[in-house]
Design a protein around this motif. Structure first.
Motif, PDB file in Angstrom:
ATOM      1  N   ASP A 157     -34.244 -90.811  45.502  1.00  0.00           N
ATOM      2  CA  ASP A 157     -35.269 -89.690  46.053  1.00  0.00           C
ATOM      3  C   ASP A 157     -34.883 -88.409  45.607  1.00  0.00           C
ATOM      4  OD1 ASP A 157     -36.857 -88.008  47.378  1.00  0.00           O
ATOM      5  OD2 ASP A 157     -37.120 -89.604  48.774  1.00  0.00           O
ATOM      6  N   ILE A 158     -35.766 -87.952  44.683  1.00  0.00           N
ATOM      7  CA  ILE A 158     -35.602 -86.495  44.024  1.00  0.00           C
ATOM      8  C   ILE A 158     -36.445 -85.396  44.833  1.00  0.00           C
ATOM      9  CG2 ILE A 158     -34.847 -87.507  41.799  1.00  0.00           C
ATOM     10  CD1 ILE A 158     -37.569 -86.543  40.815  1.00  0.00           C
ATOM     11  N   SER A 159     -37.089 -85.653  45.974  1.00  0.00           N
ATOM     12  CA  SER A 159     -38.014 -84.445  46.453  1.00  0.00           C
ATOM     13  C   SER A 159     -37.202 -83.421  46.688  1.00  0.00           C
ATOM     14  CB  SER A 159     -38.250 -85.188  47.790  1.00  0.00           C
ATOM     15  OG  SER A 159     -39.277 -86.461  47.498  1.00  0.00           O
ATOM     16  N   ASN A 160     -35.810 -83.332  47.410  1.00  0.00           N
ATOM     17  CA  ASN A 160     -35.372 -82.233  47.661  1.00  0.00           C
ATOM     18  C   ASN A 160     -34.952 -81.445  46.491  1.00  0.00           C
ATOM     19  OD1 ASN A 160     -35.437 -82.361  50.651  1.00  0.00           O
ATOM     20  ND2 ASN A 160     -33.698 -83.778  50.700  1.00  0.00           N
ATOM     21  N   GLU A 161     -34.438 -82.252  45.667  1.00  0.00           N
ATOM     22  CA  GLU A 161     -34.170 -81.611  44.237  1.00  0.00           C
ATOM     23  C   GLU A 161     -35.370 -80.598  43.507  1.00  0.00           C
ATOM     24  OE1 GLU A 161     -32.330 -82.360  39.918  1.00  0.00           O
ATOM     25  OE2 GLU A 161     -32.503 -84.118  41.227  1.00  0.00           O
ATOM     26  N   VAL A 162     -36.510 -81.235  43.796  1.00  0.00           N
ATOM     27  CA  VAL A 162     -37.934 -80.600  43.103  1.00  0.00           C
ATOM     28  C   VAL A 162     -38.281 -79.319  43.858  1.00  0.00           C
ATOM     29  CG1 VAL A 162     -40.282 -81.060  43.016  1.00  0.00           C
ATOM     30  CG2 VAL A 162     -38.871 -82.705  42.367  1.00  0.00           C
ATOM     31  N   LEU A 163     -38.033 -79.552  45.535  1.00  0.00           N
ATOM     32  CA  LEU A 163     -38.076 -78.327  46.250  1.00  0.00           C
ATOM     33  C   LEU A 163     -36.872 -77.191  45.621  1.00  0.00           C
ATOM     34  CD1 LEU A 163     -38.847 -79.938  49.651  1.00  0.00           C
ATOM     35  CD2 LEU A 163     -40.282 -78.229  48.382  1.00  0.00           C
ATOM     36  N   GLN A 164     -35.932 -77.591  45.620  1.00  0.00           N
ATOM     37  CA  GLN A 164     -34.892 -76.526  45.229  1.00  0.00           C
ATOM     38  C   GLN A 164     -35.273 -75.949  44.044  1.00  0.00           C
ATOM     39  OE1 GLN A 164     -31.422 -78.782  45.611  1.00  0.00           O
ATOM     40  NE2 GLN A 164     -31.001 -78.473  47.530  1.00  0.00           N
ATOM     41  N   LYS A 165     -35.715 -76.666  42.844  1.00  0.00           N
ATOM     42  CA  LYS A 165     -36.051 -76.181  41.580  1.00  0.00           C
ATOM     43  C   LYS A 165     -37.267 -75.221  41.702  1.00  0.00           C
ATOM     44  CE  LYS A 165     -33.701 -78.938  38.233  1.00  0.00           C
ATOM     45  NZ  LYS A 165     -33.494 -78.415  37.245  1.00  0.00           N
ATOM     46  N   LEU A 166     -38.129 -75.352  42.731  1.00  0.00           N
ATOM     47  CA  LEU A 166     -39.379 -74.619  42.831  1.00  0.00           C
ATOM     48  C   LEU A 166     -39.000 -73.248  43.804  1.00  0.00           C
ATOM     49  CD1 LEU A 166     -41.994 -77.280  43.972  1.00  0.00           C
ATOM     50  CD2 LEU A 166     -42.148 -75.690  41.864  1.00  0.00           C
ATOM     51  N   GLY A 167     -37.517 -73.257  44.184  1.00  0.00           N
ATOM     52  CA  GLY A 167     -37.194 -72.123  44.947  1.00  0.00           C
ATOM     53  C   GLY A 167     -37.303 -72.295  46.371  1.00  0.00           C
ATOM     54  N   TYR A 168     -37.551 -73.520  46.829  1.00  0.00           N
ATOM     55  CA  TYR A 168     -37.680 -73.575  48.587  1.00  0.00           C
ATOM     56  C   TYR A 168     -36.415 -74.354  48.911  1.00  0.00           C
ATOM     57  CZ  TYR A 168     -42.418 -72.217  47.394  1.00  0.00           C
ATOM     58  OH  TYR A 168     -43.294 -71.572  46.755  1.00  0.00           O
ATOM     59  N   SER A 169     -35.814 -73.957  49.952  1.00  0.00           N
ATOM     60  CA  SER A 169     -34.792 -74.831  50.447  1.00  0.00           C
ATOM     61  C   SER A 169     -35.529 -75.612  51.671  1.00  0.00           C
ATOM     62  CB  SER A 169     -33.686 -74.051  51.023  1.00  0.00           C
ATOM     63  OG  SER A 169     -34.098 -72.886  51.846  1.00  0.00           O
ATOM     64  N   ASN A 170     -34.682 -76.704  51.984  1.00  0.00           N
ATOM     65  CA  ASN A 170     -35.543 -77.519  52.952  1.00  0.00           C
ATOM     66  C   ASN A 170     -34.637 -77.480  54.242  1.00  0.00           C
ATOM     67  OD1 ASN A 170     -33.690 -78.650  51.420  1.00  0.00           O
ATOM     68  ND2 ASN A 170     -34.208 -80.834  51.588  1.00  0.00           N
TER      69      ASN A 170
END
Length: 170
Positions: A157-170
């Protein structure tokens, strides 16, 4: 000979399938964690409610006109009846036209949604594409929209990695 050919095809398919890499992502989760997406949805909801109220006001006016017409029709001449019927039909058509203008397939809500949401979705898509190319993924599946996925390993699952690259941390 045919059996040997079929076996060869299955063997090549199995080899090809094992070389492919897959990933999962949860688009719903990603978009929920992007503040601009949430703001855009709130803005769309506000404008949609406003437009819906305008359409309902016209429909209510048409219904009131029709009730009044029913109550008065016994006292009206044929010309007056025809004029009132025309007025009612114009009001109903105005409501239908307004509804189509705002909520139709090419309506204002569609255009507004495209202008607000599409850039965010394209940015997410570009990041997913970038990650896929870097890691060699052949396929990325959105687990939020596919009810056919019964289990997906969190490792892919790459969802968190996508968020990080967009500049958002979860």
């Amino acid at each position: 000979m045919k059996k040997l050919m079929i076996l060869a095809v299955f063997a090549l398919t199995a080899i090809g399938a094992s070389a492919q890499k897959f990933a999962l992502l949860d688009m719903e989760y990603i978009l929920k964690n992007i503040p601009a997406y949430e703001r855009a949805n709130e803005q769309l909801n506000r404008v949609s409610k406003k437009w819906q109220a305008e359409v309902e006001a016209l429909n209510t006016a048409a219904a009131t006109m029709y009730k009044n017409y029913q109550n008065e029709s016994v006292f009206l001449s044929q010309e007056q009846k025809k004029a009132k019927q025309d007025d009612i039909m114009k009001k109903e058509k105005a409501a239908a036209d307004l509804k189509k203008k705002y909520f139709g397939p090419e309506g204002e809500l569609f255009k507004k949604r495209a202008s607000l949401i599409t850039p965010i979705q394209e940015e997410v898509y570009n990041i997913v594409k970038e990650i896929s190319e870097q890691r060699g993924y052949s396929l990325v599946i959105d687990r939020s929209s596919d009810n056919g996925i019964i289990f997906g390993s969190p490792r892919i699952d790459i969802s968190n990695e996508v968020l990080q690259k967009l500049g958002y941390s979860n």
